[in-house]
Motif scaffolding. Structure first.
Motif, PDB file in Angstrom:
ATOM      1  N   VAL A  56     -34.527  35.913  52.223  1.00  0.00           N
ATOM      2  CA  VAL A  56     -33.292  35.717  51.459  1.00  0.00           C
ATOM      3  C   VAL A  56     -32.333  34.862  52.295  1.00  0.00           C
ATOM      4  O   VAL A  56     -32.196  35.087  53.504  1.00  0.00           O
ATOM      5  N   PRO A  57     -31.654  33.898  51.685  1.00  0.00           N
ATOM      6  CA  PRO A  57     -30.673  33.100  52.434  1.00  0.00           C
ATOM      7  C   PRO A  57     -29.559  33.971  53.005  1.00  0.00           C
ATOM      8  O   PRO A  57     -29.112  34.928  52.367  1.00  0.00           O
ATOM      9  N   GLN A  63     -28.194  28.047  50.578  1.00  0.00           N
ATOM     10  CA  GLN A  63     -29.398  28.230  49.775  1.00  0.00           C
ATOM     11  C   GLN A  63     -30.332  27.025  49.777  1.00  0.00           C
ATOM     12  O   GLN A  63     -31.557  27.209  49.812  1.00  0.00           O
ATOM     13  N   TYR A  64     -29.758  25.830  49.750  1.00  0.00           N
ATOM     14  CA  TYR A  64     -30.580  24.664  49.464  1.00  0.00           C
ATOM     15  C   TYR A  64     -30.661  23.639  50.590  1.00  0.00           C
ATOM     16  O   TYR A  64     -31.350  22.632  50.457  1.00  0.00           O
ATOM     17  N   VAL A  65     -29.973  23.917  51.691  1.00  0.00           N
ATOM     18  CA  VAL A  65     -30.085  23.052  52.866  1.00  0.00           C
ATOM     19  C   VAL A  65     -30.624  23.848  54.059  1.00  0.00           C
ATOM     20  O   VAL A  65     -31.690  23.527  54.601  1.00  0.00           O
ATOM     21  N   LEU A  66     -29.912  24.902  54.438  1.00  0.00           N
ATOM     22  CA  LEU A  66     -30.314  25.670  55.615  1.00  0.00           C
ATOM     23  C   LEU A  66     -31.545  26.534  55.352  1.00  0.00           C
ATOM     24  O   LEU A  66     -32.463  26.583  56.178  1.00  0.00           O
ATOM     25  N   PHE A  67     -31.578  27.217  54.210  1.00  0.00           N
ATOM     26  CA  PHE A  67     -32.686  28.126  53.930  1.00  0.00           C
ATOM     27  C   PHE A  67     -34.029  27.400  53.822  1.00  0.00           C
ATOM     28  O   PHE A  67     -35.019  27.854  54.412  1.00  0.00           O
ATOM     29  N   PRO A  68     -34.145  26.288  53.090  1.00  0.00           N
ATOM     30  CA  PRO A  68     -35.426  25.577  53.038  1.00  0.00           C
ATOM     31  C   PRO A  68     -35.929  25.160  54.411  1.00  0.00           C
ATOM     32  O   PRO A  68     -37.147  25.215  54.674  1.00  0.00           O
ATOM     33  N   TYR A  69     -35.025  24.743  55.285  1.00  0.00           N
ATOM     34  CA  TYR A  69     -35.439  24.373  56.642  1.00  0.00           C
ATOM     35  C   TYR A  69     -36.037  25.584  57.355  1.00  0.00           C
ATOM     36  O   TYR A  69     -37.072  25.489  58.032  1.00  0.00           O
ATOM     37  N   LEU A  95     -40.880  29.174  58.952  1.00  0.00           N
ATOM     38  CA  LEU A  95     -41.500  30.491  58.829  1.00  0.00           C
ATOM     39  C   LEU A  95     -42.895  30.419  58.220  1.00  0.00           C
ATOM     40  O   LEU A  95     -43.791  31.191  58.595  1.00  0.00           O
ATOM     41  N   ILE A  96     -43.102  29.524  57.273  1.00  0.00           N
ATOM     42  CA  ILE A  96     -44.411  29.408  56.614  1.00  0.00           C
ATOM     43  C   ILE A  96     -45.503  29.083  57.621  1.00  0.00           C
ATOM     44  O   ILE A  96     -46.643  29.560  57.512  1.00  0.00           O
ATOM     45  N   LYS A  97     -45.175  28.289  58.614  1.00  0.00           N
ATOM     46  CA  LYS A  97     -46.169  27.904  59.619  1.00  0.00           C
ATOM     47  C   LYS A  97     -46.693  29.101  60.399  1.00  0.00           C
ATOM     48  O   LYS A  97     -47.780  29.043  60.982  1.00  0.00           O
ATOM     49  N   ARG A  98     -45.941  30.197  60.400  1.00  0.00           N
ATOM     50  CA  ARG A  98     -46.331  31.386  61.166  1.00  0.00           C
ATOM     51  C   ARG A  98     -47.091  32.406  60.322  1.00  0.00           C
ATOM     52  O   ARG A  98     -47.518  33.442  60.829  1.00  0.00           O
TER      53      ARG A  98
END
Length: 403
Positions: A39-40, A62-68, A73-76
């Motif tokens: 969650v952002p 929500q749309y700048v910091l969270f996507p980064y 996180l997905i890579k882990r």
């Protein structure tokens, strides 16, 4: 299975969607899955400023910091992780997970259709239209979906221009426990004591917010016409937030405003009691994704009057009385309210046997919305999408989860 859920940020106050996400998280954990909730966080939103300024700061979160953060996180995560958007309105994040195992939960597309100019009762400004367009472009990139009603699933297919790779329908399950009262007279007395309102002859009930689709104005119109035509003096209880200006105006214009009571921000226990003791539950909604209150009222042993359109008809089945949808043309609203008042009087005029039959049908109908069955069906879909169907899903899976 490793599952990552995405939910609306807490700082936006989306209580119902947060509850839904929590229900999914808890349900999958109880079934032994590894679960995370992403969650952002309100990094920019917490900066002091006006509400409008903070809204834009929230968009940055929500749309700048969270996507980064998500990309990192997905890579882990294990490669077979399933990523779940708990609401299609989180569609701007769909491109982040489109190349991974993923699924999107769809509730209702009212905001989308409003932004497209298809709902005359809900006009959307330029910025709102562009925002919904971005959300739509996002979730259109997803391939796998679960809808909470056939109405929502059909709307999804219309927006997609066809059927996606996975499109399942699973009705909502009642999370809170609603049951008929063992002592209806006692429930009525308890409610009368708590509210200070004279309820000895019963009352009519509506539960809902000020959103255009909940049609609180229409509830007042029906009630007022019913009082004029049938001289019945049962009060109307309306549970929800403080009424907005539209609802206040409708209330002020009613000759029976003194018998219309707004009960604001009541606890769940109070709502459950109000359902149990009501003479009838009014739900003339203009549009829904599902229609929780219908199932809640039926589970409480209360007769329901609702709109004769999907998904209200899906949820109510044959266990309610139905009225037409309130017309968008205000010139036709008075005739609509008069017709609806006649149906309401029919419901309230039922003798004991007729009322008992309708209540029994309602209690039977809502067995379809069992929370445990719902979470089990969702789990099977998750496992299938994640590639584990051969290990965990029986051969009759399709008949279990499809309409």
């Amino acid at each position: 299975m490793n599952i990552v859920f995405f939910s609306h940020p807490v700082f936006l106050g989306s209580i119902s969607t947060q509850r839904y996400a929590k229900w999914l998280v808890d349900g999958m954990r109880q079934r032994g899955h590894q679960v995370q909730l992403w969650v952002p966080e309100p990094r920019c939103f917490n900066i002091p400023g006006s509400p409008n300024f903070k809204k834009w700061l929230g968009y940055i979160d929500q749309y700048v910091l969270f996507p980064y953060q998500v990309k990192t996180l997905i890579k882990r995560q294990p490669k077979d992780t399933l990523y779940v958007l708990t609401d299609h309105s989180l569609g701007l994040w769909a491109p982040l997970i489109r190349n991974h195992n993923h699924i999107v939960h769809c509730h209702d597309f009212l905001a989308q259709f409003s932004a497209m100019g298809l709902i005359p009762e809900n006009k959307i400004g330029w910025s709102g239209r562009k925002y919904q367009e971005l959300i739509r472009k996002g979730f259109l990139k997803a391939k796998n979906f679960i809808s909470i009603s056939e109405k929502t699933r059909n709307d999804l297919h219309n927006l997609l221009g066809g059927r996606p790779a996975v499109s399942e329908m699973v009705y909502n399950g009642l999370v809170q426990s609603y049951t008929p009262s063992d002592d209806p007279a006692g429930a009525l007395l308890s409610l009368e004591t708590e509210t200070g309102i004279g309820l000895k002859d019963g009352y009519l009930l509506h539960v809902g917010g000020n959103q255009w689709n909940k049609n609180r104005k229409g509830v007042i119109e029906i009630y007022s016409k019913w009082r004029v035509k049938f001289r019945n003096q049962k009060p109307l209880l309306m549970i929800g937030p403080e009424p907005d200006e539209v609802i206040k105006k409708a209330h002020a214009s009613s000759a029976y405003r003194d018998d219309i009571h707004f009960l604001v921000d009541k606890a769940d226990s109070f709502v459950a009691l109000a359902y149990q003791a009501a003479s009838a539950f009014l739900f003339p909604s203009l549009a829904e994704g599902f229609g929780w209150p219908i199932a809640e009222a039926m589970s409480s042993g209360t007769p329901v009057l609702t709109t004769d359109e999907a998904p209200m008809t899906e949820v109510a089945g044959d266990a309610a009385l139905f009225i037409d949808r309130r017309p968008a043309d205000e010139r036709k609203a008075e005739a609509w309210a008069t017709d609806a008042a006649k149906v309401l009087e029919k419901l309230l005029s039922y003798d004991l046997d007729e009322r008992t039959k309708l209540v029994t049908e309602g209690l039977q109908n809502v067995k379809r919305f069992n929370s445990e069955i719902t979470i089990e069906k969702i789990e099977k879909i998750y496992l299938s999408v994640a590639g584990n169907a051969a290990k965990h899903v029986s051969l009759n899976y399709n008949s279990d989860v499809s309409a």
